[in-house]
Scaffold this motif. Sequence first.
Motif, PDB file in Angstrom:
ATOM      1  N   TRP A   1       0.856  -1.181   0.000  1.00 55.90           N
ATOM      2  CA  TRP A   1       0.000   0.000   0.000  1.00 55.90           C
ATOM      3  C   TRP A   1       0.893   1.232   0.000  1.00 55.90           C
ATOM      4  O   TRP A   1       1.890   1.270   0.729  1.00 55.90           O
ATOM      5  CB  TRP A   1      -0.922   0.008   1.227  1.00 55.90           C
TER       6      TRP A   1
ATOM      7  N   GLY B   1      -3.139   5.493   0.592  1.00 49.96           N
ATOM      8  CA  GLY B   1      -3.533   4.089   0.750  1.00 49.96           C
ATOM      9  C   GLY B   1      -3.926   3.424  -0.547  1.00 49.96           C
ATOM     10  O   GLY B   1      -4.930   2.710  -0.607  1.00 49.96           O
TER      11      GLY B   1
ATOM     12  N   ALA C   1      -3.433   0.695  -3.530  1.00 50.71           N
ATOM     13  CA  ALA C   1      -2.908  -0.675  -3.612  1.00 50.71           C
ATOM     14  C   ALA C   1      -1.985  -0.834  -4.805  1.00 50.71           C
ATOM     15  O   ALA C   1      -2.282  -0.336  -5.898  1.00 50.71           O
ATOM     16  CB  ALA C   1      -4.060  -1.670  -3.717  1.00 50.71           C
TER      17      ALA C   1
ATOM     18  N   HIS D   1       5.513   4.473   1.178  1.00 48.58           N
ATOM     19  CA  HIS D   1       4.836   3.342   1.821  1.00 48.58           C
ATOM     20  C   HIS D   1       3.831   3.866   2.828  1.00 48.58           C
ATOM     21  O   HIS D   1       4.078   4.811   3.568  1.00 48.58           O
ATOM     22  CB  HIS D   1       5.845   2.444   2.527  1.00 48.58           C
TER      23      HIS D   1
ATOM     24  N   THR E   1      -1.633  -0.439   5.918  1.00 49.76           N
ATOM     25  CA  THR E   1      -2.821  -1.053   5.306  1.00 49.76           C
ATOM     26  C   THR E   1      -4.066  -0.297   5.722  1.00 49.76           C
ATOM     27  O   THR E   1      -4.270  -0.036   6.927  1.00 49.76           O
ATOM     28  CB  THR E   1      -2.946  -2.516   5.737  1.00 49.76           C
TER      29      THR E   1
END
Length: 221
Positions: free
Chosen positions: A155, A174, A176, A215, A218
């Motif tokens: 994520w 966030g 994916a 980064h 989640t």
Amino acid sequence: MPSPLPPRRWLAAQPLALPRPLDALAERWAAMPPRARTVAAGLVIAAVVAGGEARVLSAEQSWGGPAVEALVASTDLPAGAAPEVEVVRIPPSLTPPEAVSEVADDARLAVPLPEGGVLTATHLDARGPGATLDPGVRAVPVPVEAGWGVVAGAWVDVWVLGVGDQPAERVASGAAVLALDVDDAGRATALVAIDDDAVASTTTGLALGRVVLAHSPTPAD
């Protein structure tokens, strides 16, 4: 310490003392005619075999029938990866209705498949990672550096660096990483699921070479 008896004398010695019920059964067995003993032994063997078959049949009925072959993932596989699977036998009740029995050499996963998961036609959708996107999401390829540690299934936040005195802007949070492709020259490109309203800012930043992926944890949902 007494020396052991020679083999012949040992075999000719008195029989071992058995518990009374076993001793009585042994005497009855010895007193039976040879053919009767053969029939009795056959009945015992048949009973053991029938009992084993009954247990197997009961287990198969509990699981929906005899075990069937299925292709399961040998490791955790992200979207876009080639299916690394092995053939195992599993109960029919655990086999998804769209399970596949063979995989083309050039097949790629449209959705992630965890280790031990059964491969189905849904995992091999021809639309690739785009098969599982929500209507308001787009898959955008973003070049990444190897040292960034971006991998499929991660994520990330998408940042567009400012020009001159302009500050950097986080255009997506966030997001994916659907897949990661590395070409023969070692250049990596991440396929990132970005909300439709952030695609224009992202593509503008990509045109200027000023997009960075950070980064992120989640998402809670």
